[in-house]
Motif scaffolding. Structure first.
Motif, PDB file in Angstrom:
ATOM      1  N   THR A 153       0.579  -3.377  12.918  1.00 17.31           N
ATOM      2  CA  THR A 153       1.882  -2.408  12.670  1.00 17.31           C
ATOM      3  C   THR A 153       1.365  -1.182  12.091  1.00 17.31           C
ATOM      4  N   ASP A 154       2.595  -0.289  11.606  1.00 21.93           N
ATOM      5  CA  ASP A 154       2.191   1.061  11.115  1.00 21.93           C
ATOM      6  C   ASP A 154       1.897   0.389   9.266  1.00 21.93           C
ATOM      7  N   ALA A 155       2.115  -0.599   9.175  1.00 21.53           N
ATOM      8  CA  ALA A 155       1.850  -0.971   7.719  1.00 21.53           C
ATOM      9  C   ALA A 155       0.231  -1.179   7.582  1.00 21.53           C
ATOM     10  N   ALA A 188      -2.715   7.293   2.452  1.00 23.90           N
ATOM     11  CA  ALA A 188      -1.261   7.340   1.638  1.00 23.90           C
ATOM     12  C   ALA A 188      -0.575   6.210   1.936  1.00 23.90           C
ATOM     13  N   ASN A 189      -1.397   4.920   2.264  1.00 27.79           N
ATOM     14  CA  ASN A 189      -0.587   3.671   2.516  1.00 27.79           C
ATOM     15  C   ASN A 189      -0.742   2.746   1.053  1.00 27.79           C
ATOM     16  N   GLU A 190       0.454   2.648   0.483  1.00 33.86           N
ATOM     17  CA  GLU A 190       0.609   2.396  -1.047  1.00 33.86           C
ATOM     18  C   GLU A 190       0.277   0.808  -0.490  1.00 33.86           C
ATOM     19  N   ASP A 191       0.916   0.091   0.475  1.00 37.55           N
ATOM     20  CA  ASP A 191       1.001  -1.294   0.477  1.00 37.55           C
ATOM     21  C   ASP A 191      -0.484  -1.973   0.690  1.00 37.55           C
ATOM     22  N   VAL A 192      -1.069  -1.129   1.739  1.00 35.73           N
ATOM     23  CA  VAL A 192      -2.553  -1.446   1.775  1.00 35.73           C
ATOM     24  C   VAL A 192      -3.389  -1.412   0.317  1.00 35.73           C
ATOM     25  N   LYS A 193      -3.136  -0.286  -0.207  1.00 37.06           N
ATOM     26  CA  LYS A 193      -3.922  -0.038  -1.516  1.00 37.06           C
ATOM     27  C   LYS A 193      -3.654  -1.247  -2.457  1.00 37.06           C
ATOM     28  N   LYS A 194      -2.142  -1.792  -2.469  1.00 35.78           N
ATOM     29  CA  LYS A 194      -2.042  -2.787  -3.499  1.00 35.78           C
ATOM     30  C   LYS A 194      -2.700  -4.178  -2.986  1.00 35.78           C
ATOM     31  N   ARG A 195      -2.789  -4.096  -1.552  1.00 36.60           N
ATOM     32  CA  ARG A 195      -3.268  -5.536  -0.924  1.00 36.60           C
ATOM     33  C   ARG A 195      -5.102  -5.529  -1.290  1.00 36.60           C
ATOM     34  N   ALA A 196      -5.554  -4.269  -1.215  1.00 34.11           N
ATOM     35  CA  ALA A 196      -6.933  -4.024  -1.735  1.00 34.11           C
ATOM     36  C   ALA A 196      -7.201  -4.275  -3.180  1.00 34.11           C
TER      37      ALA A 196
END
Length: 327
Positions: free
Chosen positions: A228-230, A113-121
């Motif tokens: 971090t949690d991110a 559910a980590n949208e930030d990491v999905k965008k990074r990927a």
């Protein structure tokens, strides 16, 4: 359903983007040629030309990015992923390995559910990045219960990660490594991402492998790696489920890779036999040799058909009677 033959690859059942990547991949390896492929394998060196091709062709970005995180032409499609595994393994398991390991590394990200990491990927894929999956450990293999990678909570809400992973593909140049570990205080399972260029990521060595020598199978250590949690993808049952689901999706690719290898071996043996004469006859004119080739032709077909049932549709390698490819 015809044998995979890159020289007669039928692209009519594919969308334009898929067809372009498949054709570009065939063109890359055909230009490279069997001699250079063998030389690269014998040297066991990392393959910068291939990773440059991954970037320039957009192959991984096209096949491994869900549409919402891509450029509008990508999709994460298991049937298409399997086709590409078969094609790349036809030319060499080392090339398919980088692709399969990237699929493994991406799966916990896309399932999270980590949208930030999905965008990074997604951005990393568009930039030509490859990925890694940090699960196994030297003393425990894939025994998840015995996992010793730990995340220790800090007073400021961050974490320090310590531990080592062993037999990790793409460990040298992955844009992101999805790592499986446990919370030090609670013992809960957790998936998180790290970057190999971080100073707390120590790449220990390349592990010798006989089957994928040019690929990089490595050991790495995280020493007080700060996250971090991110950076956390999932915890508890979700992390556990993601680990098993990732293995199911990623290791399934091995069947199609094996089919690609077997088809290339079939062509090589048939070509060799057709150009040998014994007792005034071509070897391929002996009835017992013909029986062997027919049996193995049928066995390889059976492999592909059995595996394809789990995908839900036939691969698009449908075409004319094959002639021998260049490699």
């Amino acid at each position: 359903m015809a044998f995979l033959n890159p020289k007669q690859l039928d692209l009519s059942g594919m969308d334009e983007q898929t067809a372009a990547v498949m054709k570009n991949t065939v063109d890359f390896f055909e230009r490279m040629g069997i001699s250079k492929i063998k030389e690269e394998d014998e040297r066991g060196d990392w393959y910068p030309a291939y990773t440059s091709f991954i970037r320039d062709s957009g192959a991984y970005a096209t096949f491994l990015t869900p549409e919402v995180y891509g450029d509008g032409t990508s999709r994460f499609d298991l049937a298409r992923a399997c086709n590409y595994s078969e094609l790349t393994a036809f030319y060499g398991l080392s090339y398919q390995y980088a692709y399969q390991v990237s699929l493994l590394g991406l799966s916990p990200i896309w399932m999270s559910a980590n949208e930030d990491v999905k965008k990074r990927a997604g951005k990393a894929l568009r930039d030509g990045g490859i990925f890694a999956f940090g699960m196994s450990e030297k003393e425990h293999g894939a025994d998840l219960y015995a996992n010793e990678m730990t995340l220790e909570p800090q007073s400021d809400g961050t974490y320090l990660v310590n531990g080592a992973k062993y037999y990790i593909g793409n460990a040298n140049e992955a844009a992101l490594v999805s790592v499986f570990g446990r919370m030090k205080d609670t013992g809960d399972f957790v998936f998180f991402v790290v970057e190999p260029d971080h100073p707390s990521y120590e790449l220990n060595k390349k592990i010798h492998t006989s089957g994928v020598r040019p690929a990089y199978v490595g050991e790495f250590t995280l020493k007080n790696y700060p996250i971090t949690d991110a950076d956390i993808l999932s915890t508890g049952k979700e992390a556990w489920d993601a680990s098993l689901s990732t293995v199911n999706i990623g290791k399934f690719q091995l069947g199609f890779a094996s089919a690609g290898i077997c088809q290339h071996a079939f062509y090589e043996s048939l070509s060799h036999a057709a150009n040998r004469e014994l007792y005034g006859m071509k070897v391929t004119d002996f009835s017992h040799v013909q029986d062997l080739f027919i049996e193995n032709y049928c066995r390889i077909h059976g492999m592909r058909m059995f595996a394809t049932r789990a995908v839900g549709r036939l691969p698009p390698f449908i075409g004319r009677r094959p002639t021998l490819p260049a490699v």
